[in-house]
Design an enzyme around this catalytic site. Structure first.
Site, mmCIF file in Angstrom:
data_model
loop_
_atom_site.group_PDB
_atom_site.id
_atom_site.type_symbol
_atom_site.label_atom_id
_atom_site.label_comp_id
_atom_site.label_asym_id
_atom_site.label_seq_id
_atom_site.Cartn_x
_atom_site.Cartn_y
_atom_site.Cartn_z
ATOM 1 N N HIS A 195 0.768 -1.140 -0.250
ATOM 2 C CA HIS A 195 -0.364 -0.004 0.292
ATOM 3 C C HIS A 195 1.343 0.748 -0.367
ATOM 4 O O HIS A 195 1.555 1.242 0.573
ATOM 5 C CB HIS A 195 -0.825 -0.326 0.988
ATOM 6 N N CYS A 207 -4.681 2.081 -3.368
ATOM 7 C CA CYS A 207 -3.117 3.016 -2.967
ATOM 8 C C CYS A 207 -2.280 1.976 -3.045
ATOM 9 O O CYS A 207 -1.330 1.718 -2.429
ATOM 10 C CB CYS A 207 -3.563 3.375 -1.325
ATOM 11 N N ASP A 210 3.114 -4.698 7.967
ATOM 12 C CA ASP A 210 1.762 -3.871 7.670
ATOM 13 C C ASP A 210 1.049 -4.950 7.844
ATOM 14 O O ASP A 210 0.581 -5.881 7.191
ATOM 15 C CB ASP A 210 1.797 -3.688 6.278
ATOM 16 N N LYS A 258 -10.640 -0.802 10.937
ATOM 17 C CA LYS A 258 -10.643 -2.315 9.941
ATOM 18 C C LYS A 258 -11.322 -3.449 10.697
ATOM 19 O O LYS A 258 -11.140 -4.402 10.356
ATOM 20 C CB LYS A 258 -9.678 -1.962 8.982
ATOM 21 N N GLN A 277 -4.618 -5.541 6.721
ATOM 22 C CA GLN A 277 -5.418 -6.372 5.762
ATOM 23 C C GLN A 277 -5.754 -7.650 6.889
ATOM 24 O O GLN A 277 -5.987 -8.828 6.624
ATOM 25 C CB GLN A 277 -5.191 -6.265 4.361
#
Ligand code: 7TS
Length: 413
Positions: free
Chosen positions: A131, A372, A208, A234, A211
């Site tokens: 991202h 993104c 990261d 999220k 997700q």
């Protein structure tokens, strides 16, 4: 009956859907089908109620008041840190830094780690599927300090090439910063293995997890991640809250990111000493109302169970993939063997924006565009995709609405 099926059957989807008032609404006279969970999730009543209740009954600034409300608000805020700690199995609450989200967590680390541990010529490794929030902070650091950025390539299924990854290391490699799950391809990267490889090469790792955390059990100790970033919004929590997890001895050695209240011990015009962890990284009034609501979201997810959520969402994604593949001209981007609940696709040469707009008219909310991840789009040779991303309240019936809608729309072109 197999174990996976048994835990899927433990999901009471009617009850879960009833917890999310927004799912009752219609758009353009059609029942809302919300498939944009990768961008943000909807909020259960317990989360929204927590925000209202705390403003109405507790609200006061934290960590600074002798008065009753301030102390109560501080206890709620710090209890939330404990909830986060347990949720990702950190060793200590000192390892949980509250931020505004994944983006701020990565920026914080790029600044502080870049300042303390990197010099001109040093290198950071990222991947082709990052991202922008895990690309641009390193480019800003590169411009400030002259560091180099190396990129892990992938195969056409959307899987990172681990042999190529191994070749990217040199004595100059200080950090690997890589996504756990791709927001476009859904690929679940072999993050534990990648961390082991980085450590064997003397590099630290930032994951990261934006997700990943909403969909799978993350145990930072088991992964041996040095740093791990994710966002509350999220995972059914409020916007504006995120987490940077870091191993305590590493965080201790990093300089502060921002200056202000909360993060200091003593200030004179000549010299300032900094507060201890985690406050050293939390300048200014935190979103203490948000952290309480965030903890409610984590409790909500824990009560359903991450194993059950992962199994249920896997079943939804498998079903959706099957249904989408029935459509003529369907191209799915991301067919990794290990894949989360995200499907990116294009149908024939229908522009993603047109497809998204027409699906919207049918009540189906999807994301369109580059998500993104423009470098990934370049690797795929496209400008964007349509993306359906699933959450715990989605159903097979909703997937049928998407599949039938796609059939109708593609027959119009
Ligand atoms: N990393 C990944 C892998 C993401 O998917 C996102 C947001 C971020 C970082 C940034 O998170 P934030 O909470 O700080 O904004 N991804 C998306 C998306 O896929 N659609 O909208 C936002």
């Amino acid at each position: 009956m197999c174990y996976m099926q048994r835990i899927v059957e433990m999901i009471d989807i009617k009850k879960i859907r009833a917890d999310f008032p927004i799912l009752q609404r219609e758009v353009y006279g059609k029942p809302l089908v919300y498939f944009d969970n990768g961008a943000t999730t909807q909020k259960p009543r317990v989360v929204v109620d927590s925000i209202v209740d705390e403003y109405y009954s507790v609200n006061a600034n934290v960590h600074r008041g002798v008065h009753f409300l301030s102390q109560q608000a501080t206890v709620l805020h710090e209890n939330s840190r404990e909830t986060v700690k347990q949720f990702i199995n950190a060793r200590s609450t000192n390892e949980i830094i509250f931020t505004r989200g994944t983006t701020e967590s990565i920026n914080l680390l790029a600044c502080s780690f870049g300042e303390a541990f990197m010099e001109e010529g040093d290198e950071v490794i990222i991947s082709v599927m990052e991202h922008h929030s895990n690309i641009v902070p390193w480019q800003l650091l590169a411009a400030r300090k002259g560091i180099g950025i190396k990129v892990i390539p992938m195969n056409d299924k959307g899987e990172l090439l681990i042999d190529e990854y191994k070749k990217l290391f040199s004595e100059k490699t200080k950090l690997v910063s890589v996504t756990h799950v791709s927001n476009v391809l859904g690929t679940i990267n072999p993050i534990a293995e990648m961390i082991e490889i980085a450590h064997a090469n003397g590099a630290y790792v930032l994951v990261d997890g934006a997700q990943a955390v909403p969909h799978t059990k993350v145990d930072v100790q088991e992964l041996d991640a040095d740093f791990y970033a994710f966002s509350s919004h999220k995972i059914y929590g409020p916007t504006g809250i995120g987490v940077l997890y870091g191993k305590e001895d590493l965080l201790d050695r990093l300089p502060p990111y921002q200056g202000g209240g909360e993060m200091i011990q003593t200030v004179t015009f000549e010299k300032t000493t900094f507060n201890e962890l985690p406050f050293k990284f939390e300048a200014g009034t935190p979103d203490y109302i948000g952290t309480t609501a965030f903890a409610k979201a984590l409790d909500y997810v824990t009560a359903i169970g991450l194993d059950a959520i992962a199994a249920y969402e896997h079943e939804l994604t498998t079903y959706a993939t099957q249904r989408l593949k029935e459509i003529e001209g369907m191209r799915i981007f991301g067919e990794a063997d290990s894949k989360g609940s995200v499907i990116s696709f294009l149908v024939n040469d229908i522009h993603h924006f047109d497809m998204g707009t027409l699906l919207d008219r049918l009540g189906v909310a999807v994301r369109t565009g580059h998500h993104c991840a423009q470098p990934l789009m370049q690797r795929l040779g496209i400008t964007g995709t349509v993306r359906a991303s699933f959450g715990i309240y989605n159903t097979k019936e909703e997937i049928d609405v998407l599949a039938e809608g796609l059939k109708r729309i593609s027959s119009m072109f």
